[in-house]
Enzyme design. Structure first.
Site, PDB file in Angstrom:
ATOM      1  N   CYS A  19       9.675 -12.583  13.727  1.00 18.97           N
ATOM      2  CA  CYS A  19       8.530 -11.669  13.862  1.00 18.97           C
ATOM      3  C   CYS A  19       8.748 -10.830  15.118  1.00 18.97           C
ATOM      4  O   CYS A  19       9.892 -10.664  15.564  1.00 18.97           O
ATOM      5  CB  CYS A  19       7.205 -12.434  13.873  1.00 18.97           C
ATOM      6  N   ARG A  25       3.436 -15.626  14.434  1.00 21.59           N
ATOM      7  CA  ARG A  25       3.733 -15.788  13.007  1.00 21.59           C
ATOM      8  C   ARG A  25       4.987 -16.609  12.723  1.00 21.59           C
ATOM      9  O   ARG A  25       4.946 -17.569  11.943  1.00 21.59           O
ATOM     10  CB  ARG A  25       3.861 -14.409  12.333  1.00 21.59           C
ATOM     11  N   ASP A 138       0.177  -8.824  11.579  1.00 22.09           N
ATOM     12  CA  ASP A 138       0.254  -9.272  12.977  1.00 22.09           C
ATOM     13  C   ASP A 138      -1.152  -9.661  13.450  1.00 22.09           C
ATOM     14  O   ASP A 138      -2.046  -8.826  13.487  1.00 22.09           O
ATOM     15  CB  ASP A 138       0.804  -8.115  13.815  1.00 22.09           C
TER      16      ASP A 138
HETATM   17  P1  4NP Z   1       4.064 -12.389  16.626  1.00 23.33           P
HETATM   18  O1  4NP Z   1       2.763 -11.737  17.350  1.00 23.33           O
HETATM   19  O2  4NP Z   1       5.034 -11.245  16.391  1.00 23.33           O
HETATM   20  O3  4NP Z   1       3.499 -12.916  15.354  1.00 23.33           O
HETATM   21  O4  4NP Z   1       4.591 -13.449  17.560  1.00 23.33           O
HETATM   22  C1  4NP Z   1       2.856 -10.959  18.507  1.00 23.33           C
HETATM   23  C2  4NP Z   1       3.080 -11.560  19.719  1.00 23.33           C
HETATM   24  C3  4NP Z   1       3.135 -10.799  20.862  1.00 23.33           C
HETATM   25  C4  4NP Z   1       2.966  -9.427  20.791  1.00 23.33           C
HETATM   26  C5  4NP Z   1       2.748  -8.819  19.562  1.00 23.33           C
HETATM   27  C6  4NP Z   1       2.705  -9.592  18.422  1.00 23.33           C
HETATM   28  N1  4NP Z   1       2.999  -8.650  21.971  1.00 23.33           N
HETATM   29  O5  4NP Z   1       2.734  -7.434  21.884  1.00 23.33           O
HETATM   30  O6  4NP Z   1       3.303  -9.194  23.062  1.00 23.33           O
END
Ligand code: 4NP
Length: 174
Positions: A19, A25, A138
């Protein structure tokens, strides 16, 4: 969606979930897949890891909202530490399952050849309510409901994916 065949028969089938940040995720999917693989007797035949396309959270544990959703459903999120995907992952993993179309573009951009690009597929391609172009949204900017939705999609998809892995591991790849 067909799983790509193994690149190296001397190691377990190697699956990476990817991800953006590797704190919401994809680690949720890793924890759920590990449990399901163990329950299906496939823990030695298939290994799973997860990563982010970004480096902001490398070394950090799971987002506390994602960890809380997992704990509420009886999983242990405590072992996770975030890592970042790089081009070497195309040798190290047989399939890279991405959470959304943006992750897919970013991971494919790391590939050096078409064969590697074809090893990148959307995680929800195995969701009976998903498809080959359907995202796991997300949840980062949302509330707890978004994390519950992610877990529900992940559990549904993991059940199908482990079934497909079992058929291939036990029945052969041809
Ligand atoms: P992930 O969610 O891709 O599902 O782990 C996110 C985690 C951090 C960030 C964005 C999405 N961020 O902008 O730091």
């Amino acid at each position: 969606m067909e799983l790509p065949p193994p690149q190296d028969a001397s190691r377990p089938y190697s699956l990476a979930v990817v991800c953006l940040g590797n704190i919401c995720r994809s680690p949720t999917a890793q924890v759920v897949l590990e449990r399901r693989l163990t329950e299906a007797g496939l823990a030695d035949a298939v290994r799973v890891t997860s990563a982010g396309t970004g480096d902001w959270h490398v070394g950090e544990p799971m987002d506390r909202r994602a960890a809380s959703a997992l704990r509420g459903a009886g999983y242990d999120p405590s072992r996770h530490r975030a890592q970042q995907v790089d081009p070497s992952w195309f040798e190290r993993y047989d399939v890279l399952l991405v959470m959304d179309a943006s992750n897919r573009a970013d991971v494919r951009a790391l590939a050096l050849c078409d064969e590697d690009r074809e090893r990148v597929a959307m995680f929800r391609a195995w969701d009976p309510k998903g498809g080959p172009d359907v995202d796991v949204p997300d949840p980062w900017y949302g509330d707890a409901d978004g994390f519950a939705d992610v877990l529900e999609m992940v559990e549904r998809t993991a059940a199908e994916l482990v079934e497909a892995l079992g058929e291939r591991v036990r029945g052969g790849w041809s």
